[in-house]
Design a protein around this motif. Structure first.
Motif, mmCIF file in Angstrom:
data_model
loop_
_atom_site.group_PDB
_atom_site.id
_atom_site.type_symbol
_atom_site.label_atom_id
_atom_site.label_comp_id
_atom_site.label_asym_id
_atom_site.label_seq_id
_atom_site.Cartn_x
_atom_site.Cartn_y
_atom_site.Cartn_z
ATOM 1 N N TYR A 72 0.832 -1.198 0.000
ATOM 2 C CA TYR A 72 0.000 0.000 0.000
ATOM 3 C C TYR A 72 0.869 1.252 0.000
ATOM 4 N N ILE A 73 0.481 2.179 -0.842
ATOM 5 C CA ILE A 73 1.072 3.510 -0.850
ATOM 6 C C ILE A 73 -0.089 4.489 -0.789
ATOM 7 N N ASN A 74 -0.094 5.318 0.253
ATOM 8 C CA ASN A 74 -1.183 6.277 0.473
ATOM 9 C C ASN A 74 -2.551 5.592 0.436
ATOM 10 N N ASN A 75 -2.651 4.481 1.136
ATOM 11 C CA ASN A 75 -3.893 3.707 1.250
ATOM 12 C C ASN A 75 -4.394 3.138 -0.072
ATOM 13 N N LYS A 76 -3.526 3.087 -1.083
ATOM 14 C CA LYS A 76 -3.894 2.514 -2.374
ATOM 15 C C LYS A 76 -3.033 1.265 -2.592
ATOM 16 N N PHE A 77 -3.696 0.148 -2.927
ATOM 17 C CA PHE A 77 -2.972 -1.090 -3.167
ATOM 18 C C PHE A 77 -2.245 -1.010 -4.506
ATOM 19 N N ILE A 78 -0.952 -1.327 -4.476
ATOM 20 C CA ILE A 78 -0.100 -1.289 -5.657
ATOM 21 C C ILE A 78 0.482 -2.689 -5.864
ATOM 22 N N SER A 79 0.385 -3.192 -7.073
ATOM 23 C CA SER A 79 0.981 -4.478 -7.425
ATOM 24 C C SER A 79 1.789 -4.284 -8.700
ATOM 25 N N ARG A 80 3.061 -4.608 -8.640
ATOM 26 C CA ARG A 80 3.961 -4.372 -9.760
ATOM 27 C C ARG A 80 4.878 -5.576 -9.958
ATOM 28 N N ARG A 81 5.678 -5.519 -11.017
ATOM 29 C CA ARG A 81 6.685 -6.539 -11.303
ATOM 30 C C ARG A 81 7.959 -5.804 -11.719
ATOM 31 N N ILE A 82 9.042 -6.037 -10.985
ATOM 32 C CA ILE A 82 10.320 -5.378 -11.228
ATOM 33 C C ILE A 82 11.121 -6.218 -12.227
ATOM 34 N N ASP A 83 11.642 -5.574 -13.276
ATOM 35 C CA ASP A 83 12.374 -6.312 -14.310
ATOM 36 C C ASP A 83 13.608 -7.007 -13.746
ATOM 37 N N ARG A 84 14.452 -6.269 -13.035
ATOM 38 C CA ARG A 84 15.642 -6.864 -12.408
ATOM 39 C C ARG A 84 15.864 -6.233 -11.047
ATOM 40 N N LEU A 85 16.284 -7.088 -10.113
ATOM 41 C CA LEU A 85 16.489 -6.660 -8.730
ATOM 42 C C LEU A 85 17.755 -7.314 -8.212
ATOM 43 N N LYS A 86 18.568 -6.538 -7.538
ATOM 44 C CA LYS A 86 19.805 -7.049 -6.946
ATOM 45 C C LYS A 86 19.819 -6.611 -5.492
ATOM 46 N N ILE A 87 19.858 -7.574 -4.587
ATOM 47 C CA ILE A 87 19.927 -7.284 -3.153
ATOM 48 C C ILE A 87 21.310 -7.680 -2.654
ATOM 49 N N ASN A 88 21.975 -6.741 -1.992
ATOM 50 C CA ASN A 88 23.263 -7.001 -1.378
ATOM 51 C C ASN A 88 23.056 -6.961 0.131
ATOM 52 N N GLU A 89 22.963 -8.141 0.734
ATOM 53 C CA GLU A 89 22.711 -8.247 2.176
ATOM 54 C C GLU A 89 23.868 -7.674 2.990
ATOM 55 N N THR A 90 25.084 -7.861 2.524
ATOM 56 C CA THR A 90 26.262 -7.394 3.258
ATOM 57 C C THR A 90 26.295 -5.879 3.358
ATOM 58 N N GLU A 91 26.063 -5.220 2.220
ATOM 59 C CA GLU A 91 26.112 -3.758 2.184
ATOM 60 C C GLU A 91 24.764 -3.104 2.448
ATOM 61 N N LYS A 92 23.740 -3.937 2.593
ATOM 62 C CA LYS A 92 22.373 -3.462 2.833
ATOM 63 C C LYS A 92 21.938 -2.472 1.740
ATOM 64 N N THR A 93 22.074 -2.930 0.489
ATOM 65 C CA THR A 93 21.651 -2.131 -0.650
ATOM 66 C C THR A 93 20.730 -2.965 -1.540
ATOM 67 N N ILE A 94 19.856 -2.256 -2.223
ATOM 68 C CA ILE A 94 18.986 -2.873 -3.221
ATOM 69 C C ILE A 94 19.027 -1.987 -4.451
ATOM 70 N N ASP A 95 19.236 -2.636 -5.595
ATOM 71 C CA ASP A 95 19.248 -1.921 -6.870
ATOM 72 C C ASP A 95 18.126 -2.466 -7.744
ATOM 73 N N ILE A 96 17.386 -1.545 -8.357
ATOM 74 C CA ILE A 96 16.235 -1.867 -9.207
ATOM 75 C C ILE A 96 16.563 -1.437 -10.628
ATOM 76 N N LEU A 97 16.246 -2.304 -11.590
ATOM 77 C CA LEU A 97 16.413 -1.960 -12.996
ATOM 78 C C LEU A 97 15.110 -2.240 -13.716
ATOM 79 N N ASP A 98 14.635 -1.252 -14.459
ATOM 80 C CA ASP A 98 13.412 -1.419 -15.238
ATOM 81 C C ASP A 98 13.719 -1.059 -16.677
#
Length: 147
Positions: A72-98
């Motif tokens: 939910y964003i501003n009480n509105k339900f949002i459903s999406r699909r991210i093309d590419r996602l990279k999570i770095n647990e060590t550095e606590k970073t997330i990168d999104i590519l669309d």
């Protein structure tokens, strides 16, 4: 046929061809792993990806593709699909590519920025404390834009 009509039709055909090409590239990128390139047709893409250090992180394991995300964003339900996602647990970073197939990068730019912003907000809620960066890969000219 008037010159204006010819020009309009020509522009429409060019847009349709560019969009079709963009969708083809999108489909190839969806499953591409830079460490597992098997087709010669992908060598041009490999060159383009390898020459950009930011893009490279999205195509080396571990990465995720077509990642569903909802919330939910501003009480509105949002459903999406991210093309590419990279999570770095060590550095606590997330990168999104669309990927975007638009031939005119400005025509729907605000909509695309909003979409990346929604991804970031939903991920921030799920991963508090992580630094999140979002990017658009414009397939028309293979340029990368940070949002």
């Amino acid at each position: 046929m008037s010159n204006n009509l010819r020009t309009l039709l020509s522009q429409q055909q060019q847009t349709e061809m560019a969009t079709k090409h963009g969708r083809t590239i999108h489909a190839i990128l969806q499953n591409m792993d830079i460490n597992n390139i098997s087709q010669k047709a992908e060598s041009d893409l490999l060159q383009k990806i390898s020459s950009n250090q930011i893009l490279l992180i999205f195509f080396t394991k571990p990465f995720m593709t077509e990642v569903p995300i909802a919330g939910y964003i501003n009480n509105k339900f949002i459903s999406r699909r991210i093309d590419r996602l990279k999570i770095n647990e060590t550095e606590k970073t997330i990168d999104i590519l669309d990927y975007k197939t638009d031939t005119d990068k400005q025509a729907r730019h605000d909509d695309h920025v909003l979409q990346i912003s929604e991804y970031k907000k939903l991920l921030q809620d799920a991963f508090p404390g992580y630094q999140i960066k979002g990017y658009i890969l414009w397939l028309v000219d293979f340029s990368l834009e940070q949002i």
